[in-house]
Design a protein around this motif. Structure first.
Motif, PDB file in Angstrom:
ATOM      1  N   SER A 124       0.829  -1.207   0.000  1.00 54.31           N
ATOM      2  CA  SER A 124       0.000   0.000   0.000  1.00 54.31           C
ATOM      3  C   SER A 124       0.868   1.263   0.000  1.00 54.31           C
ATOM      4  O   SER A 124       0.590   2.221  -0.727  1.00 54.31           O
ATOM      5  CB  SER A 124      -0.908  -0.008   1.226  1.00 54.31           C
ATOM      6  OG  SER A 124      -1.627   1.176   1.324  1.00 54.31           O
ATOM      7  N   GLU A 175       2.360   1.740  -3.487  1.00 47.56           N
ATOM      8  CA  GLU A 175       1.360   2.253  -4.438  1.00 47.56           C
ATOM      9  C   GLU A 175       1.064   3.727  -4.187  1.00 47.56           C
ATOM     10  O   GLU A 175       0.885   4.504  -5.128  1.00 47.56           O
ATOM     11  CB  GLU A 175       0.075   1.425  -4.360  1.00 47.56           C
ATOM     12  CG  GLU A 175       0.236   0.000  -4.858  1.00 47.56           C
ATOM     13  CD  GLU A 175       0.708  -0.061  -6.300  1.00 47.56           C
ATOM     14  OE1 GLU A 175       0.170   0.666  -7.155  1.00 47.56           O
ATOM     15  OE2 GLU A 175       1.638  -0.842  -6.564  1.00 47.56           O
ATOM     16  N   THR A 176       1.030   4.130  -2.929  1.00 45.91           N
ATOM     17  CA  THR A 176       0.785   5.536  -2.601  1.00 45.91           C
ATOM     18  C   THR A 176       1.921   6.418  -3.115  1.00 45.91           C
ATOM     19  O   THR A 176       1.675   7.478  -3.701  1.00 45.91           O
ATOM     20  CB  THR A 176       0.640   5.710  -1.074  1.00 45.91           C
ATOM     21  OG1 THR A 176      -0.457   4.916  -0.624  1.00 45.91           O
ATOM     22  CG2 THR A 176       0.401   7.158  -0.700  1.00 45.91           C
ATOM     23  N   GLN A 231       1.692   6.790  -6.844  1.00 45.52           N
ATOM     24  CA  GLN A 231       0.630   7.727  -7.218  1.00 45.52           C
ATOM     25  C   GLN A 231       1.076   9.174  -6.977  1.00 45.52           C
ATOM     26  O   GLN A 231       0.849  10.045  -7.815  1.00 45.52           O
ATOM     27  CB  GLN A 231      -0.623   7.422  -6.408  1.00 45.52           C
ATOM     28  CG  GLN A 231      -1.807   8.281  -6.764  1.00 45.52           C
ATOM     29  CD  GLN A 231      -3.018   7.954  -5.899  1.00 45.52           C
ATOM     30  OE1 GLN A 231      -2.895   7.336  -4.850  1.00 45.52           O
ATOM     31  NE2 GLN A 231      -4.171   8.386  -6.348  1.00 45.52           N
ATOM     32  N   ARG A 232       1.712   9.419  -5.845  1.00 45.65           N
ATOM     33  CA  ARG A 232       2.133  10.777  -5.511  1.00 45.65           C
ATOM     34  C   ARG A 232       3.230  11.295  -6.427  1.00 45.65           C
ATOM     35  O   ARG A 232       3.337  12.500  -6.660  1.00 45.65           O
ATOM     36  CB  ARG A 232       2.615  10.838  -4.052  1.00 45.65           C
ATOM     37  CG  ARG A 232       1.575  10.525  -2.994  1.00 45.65           C
ATOM     38  CD  ARG A 232       0.544  11.615  -2.813  1.00 45.65           C
ATOM     39  NE  ARG A 232       1.103  12.882  -2.426  1.00 45.65           N
ATOM     40  CZ  ARG A 232       1.100  13.381  -1.206  1.00 45.65           C
ATOM     41  NH1 ARG A 232       0.559  12.697  -0.230  1.00 45.65           N
ATOM     42  NH2 ARG A 232       1.616  14.557  -0.972  1.00 45.65           N
TER      43      ARG A 232
END
Length: 86
Positions: A28, A31-32, A35-36
């Motif tokens: 997680s 993935e964060t 994305q950022r």
């Protein structure tokens, strides 16, 4: 320094007790970050999360490459390193 050592012990204890949750949290977080960053560093993030995942496997004692249960050192069924032959 003592606080950092205590925190590290607590983290490793959590990993040993909850290896699945630790892996999910790691995924997680990766993935964060992807994305950022807009996907610019995906290759680097994947490499870092892969290495961290292997470390978590080793700390949790799960069988596999490099775990404490892999007693032969990863050299096949013989258990010793290949001999050097020029």
């Amino acid at each position: 320094m003592a606080n950092m050592q205590r925190l590290l012990r607590q983290v490793l204890s959590y990993i040993r007790k909850n290896p699945g949750k630790a892996q999910r949290r790691l995924h997680s977080a990766g993935e964060t970050v992807k994305q950022r960053t807009g996907g610019r560093y995906n290759r680097h993030i994947d490499k870092a999360t892969g290495m961290a995942s292997r470390y978590l496997d080793k700390q949790s004692g799960r069988p596999g490459h490099g775990s404490p249960h892999n007693r032969n050192g990863g050299y096949g069924s013989g258990g010793s390193a290949p001999k050097y032959r020029p």
